[in-house]
Write an enzyme that holds these catalytic residues in place. Structure first.
Site, PDB file in Angstrom:
ATOM      1  N   GLY A  53       0.868  -1.185   0.000  1.00  0.00           N
ATOM      2  CA  GLY A  53       0.000   0.000   0.000  1.00  0.00           C
ATOM      3  C   GLY A  53       0.889   1.215   0.000  1.00  0.00           C
ATOM      4  O   GLY A  53       2.037   1.153   0.420  1.00  0.00           O
ATOM      5  N   THR A  54       0.330   2.328  -0.483  1.00  0.00           N
ATOM      6  CA  THR A  54       1.204   3.483  -0.684  1.00  0.00           C
ATOM      7  C   THR A  54       0.887   4.705   0.184  1.00  0.00           C
ATOM      8  O   THR A  54       1.176   4.667   1.361  1.00  0.00           O
ATOM      9  CB  THR A  54       1.302   3.795  -2.179  1.00  0.00           C
ATOM     10  N   THR A  55       0.303   5.759  -0.375  1.00  0.00           N
ATOM     11  CA  THR A  55       0.358   7.048   0.330  1.00  0.00           C
ATOM     12  C   THR A  55      -0.813   7.332   1.276  1.00  0.00           C
ATOM     13  O   THR A  55      -1.962   7.133   0.911  1.00  0.00           O
ATOM     14  CB  THR A  55       0.450   8.180  -0.711  1.00  0.00           C
ATOM     15  N   LYS A  86      -7.108   1.849   2.813  1.00  0.00           N
ATOM     16  CA  LYS A  86      -5.944   1.901   3.701  1.00  0.00           C
ATOM     17  C   LYS A  86      -6.147   2.836   4.899  1.00  0.00           C
ATOM     18  O   LYS A  86      -5.237   3.030   5.688  1.00  0.00           O
ATOM     19  CB  LYS A  86      -4.711   2.315   2.887  1.00  0.00           C
ATOM     20  N   ALA A 228       3.384   4.700  -7.818  1.00  0.00           N
ATOM     21  CA  ALA A 228       2.722   3.724  -6.942  1.00  0.00           C
ATOM     22  C   ALA A 228       1.516   4.311  -6.220  1.00  0.00           C
ATOM     23  O   ALA A 228       0.825   3.620  -5.489  1.00  0.00           O
ATOM     24  CB  ALA A 228       3.718   3.185  -5.926  1.00  0.00           C
TER      25      ALA A 228
END
Lengths: 282, 232
Positions: A53-55, A86, A228
């Site tokens: 998972g990213t930001t 997320k 990403a």
């Protein structure tokens, strides 16, 4: 001893009836340690390919805070998911956003939510915001072995402090270090760009609605420069998960509101670029 | 040399049951009543911290009478049991029936094998999507379980209080109606010809499992909100 269904042994096992800890994680560690994410044996020395998972961004506003996360998970250069979530409520007055290995992160969130609820049920009162932040640090520390294998989980935690009446943000590193952030913060692969954006857009005393827009713009900027991080998907109508945490609790911003904010942001940016390009040819 | 006395199993069990019953009878009663949108719990309890009614899981609550340290232990065990089960499987898979079973096994084993039975009586209740799906289990000190419908009274004056509730309870009552009924039962005269007591909100511990709430159905009612409900 580690059977998930305690009824397999008839009466409630002695571990259940032993007075002591109000922590579910501690109980699990003594009764069924295999169920703790950090306690699993790691096979092989090669890093495992798993979705990441990213930001995540968090912004303090008047009377609370706003947390937002994009919807992309990546596996190497591939997009593993376009609608992963997320950002989650940790309890009624706090939110947790996660960057890192998605599978472990989601499990960690589930365990953290349960940890807070378990304490609340057993003690009959809520943990303080600092108490919650410290519990999370302990849980991250338990995951250090996996982090060294490339399976790190880096959360961003924020909540409304009921004693002080303000929103507060905490960031973590893989060793369980806990740092209080002021004003705003971002974690994950797009965080560098998001932080730049937040620095320019954030100001003291933002209303929650303004803060939602600031958080969204930071995610749009992150998606602009980081492959990403996923931007708002206007084709499939997939919007970032955005939540406000105030005295009235954790509230997820509805999709209709997000759609409007995204439209305004995109329209403004389009207009700016139109001028820039148009100017060259005129 | 003294000879050990022979005690028949019947006598042994009867003595233990009498002992447990006496312990339970000393405590104040708890009234559990079903209403149109959930299940309500009421008891006379001036303490704000030592609860007799508590949350176990999303739609499950626990009420107890008897010795505090013993039922508190069982309550904590129930919370651990439910949270572990929900974490291993899914939140949907935590049921009052399974929990009541675990409690029954525990109470039953202690009653027959240990020197002193647990001096407690419990109710495990789960609120369903409809009133028909509500479940109320009553567990006694010897591990017997009863599946109750509509209402339960347990504790010291259970039989007398039950007659008050039984006379006026019917399906589909509203929350203020059942609370007034429960409080009237709790305050009824200890013996024939005695005076009815009026219990103020501050002397009561009241909680509900409200089926209209999205996830965690359990809610405590106190202060001005409870006063309003009692005045109807």
């Amino acid at each position: 001893m580690t059977h998930p269904d305690p009824l397999a042994t008839g009466r409630l096992p002695a571990a259940f009836l032993t007075p002591g800890s109000s922590s579910f994680v501690d109980f699990l560690a003594s009764y069924a340690p295999g169920l703790l994410p950090g306690n699993r044996p790691v096979v092989g020395a090669e890093p495992v390919a798993a979705p990441h998972g990213t930001t995540i961004v968090a912004v303090v506003c008047a009377g609370g805070l706003v947390m937002a996360g994009d919807r992309r998970a990546t596996m190497g250069s591939m997009i593993a998911s376009r609608e992963i979530e997320k950002v989650f409520p940790a309890d009624d007055y706090s939110a947790i956003g996660i960057a890192g290995t998605a599978g472990l992160a989601v499990e960690l969130v589930r365990l953290f939510q349960l940890e807070l609820e378990h304490y609340e049920k057993i003690e009959g009162s809520l943990l303080s915001l600092d108490g919650k932040a410290n519990r999370l640090a302990t849980m991250i520390r338990g995951n250090l072995g996996l982090a060294l294998q490339g399976l790190a989980v880096v959360p961003l935690f924020g909540g409304f402090d009921l004693d002080r009446g303000v929103g507060r943000i905490f960031s973590y590193d893989v060793t369980g270090g806990r740092y209080e952030e002021h004003e705003h913060h971002a974690v994950g692969s797009g965080s560098v760009f998001a932080r730049g954006s937040l620095k320019k857009l954030w100001r003291r005393g933002l209303t929650p609605d303004e803060a939602v827009r600031v958080a969204l713009e930071a995610l749009v900027d992150a998606a602009d420069d980081d492959s990403a991080t996923g931007g708002p998907d206007t084709t499939r109508r997939i919007w970032p998960v955005v939540a406000t945490v105030t005295r009235s609790g954790y509230l997820r911003v509805p999709d209709e509101t997000l759609e409007q904010v995204v439209e305004t942001v995109v329209a403004e940016r389009r207009a700016q670029h139109g001028h820039a390009r148009g100017g060259e040819h005129a | 040399m003294s000879m050990p006395f022979y005690v028949s199993p019947e006598q042994l069990m009867k003595d233990r049951a009498d002992y447990a019953r006496k312990g339970i009878a000393r405590g104040r009663s708890v009234v559990v009543v079903q209403y149109d949108e959930g299940i309500a719990f009421a008891t006379e309890n001036a303490s704000r911290a030592l609860h007799k009614v508590s949350e176990i899981y999303d739609r499950i609550a626990f009420a107890a009478v008897g010795k505090y340290n013993e039922f508190e232990n069982l309550r904590v065990a129930g919370v651990r049991y439910a949270d572990l089960r929900g974490y291993s499987y899914d939140r949907e898979d935590v049921t009052a029936r399974a929990l009541a079973n675990a409690y029954a096994q525990t109470l039953g084993t202690v009653f027959t094998t240990e020197s002193k039975p647990l001096e407690v009586e419990l109710v495990v209740a789960e609120v369903g999507r409809t009133a028909e799906a509500d479940q109320i289990y009553r567990l006694t000190y010897d591990g017997s379980v009863a599946d109750e419908h509509g209402w339960v009274v347990m504790g010291g004056q259970a039989e007398r209080l039950a007659s008050v509730v039984e006379a006026d309870w019917r399906q589909g009552l509203t929350l203020p109606q059942v609370l007034q009924l429960a409080v009237r039962a709790l305050g009824s005269a200890p013996e024939e010809g005695g005076d009815q007591r009026t219990l103020p909100a501050a002397q009561l511990e009241v909680a509900v499992l409200d089926r209209t709430r999205p996830r965690r159905a359990f809610r405590r009612l106190a202060g001005p909100l409870l006063e309003d409900l009692l005045e109807g």
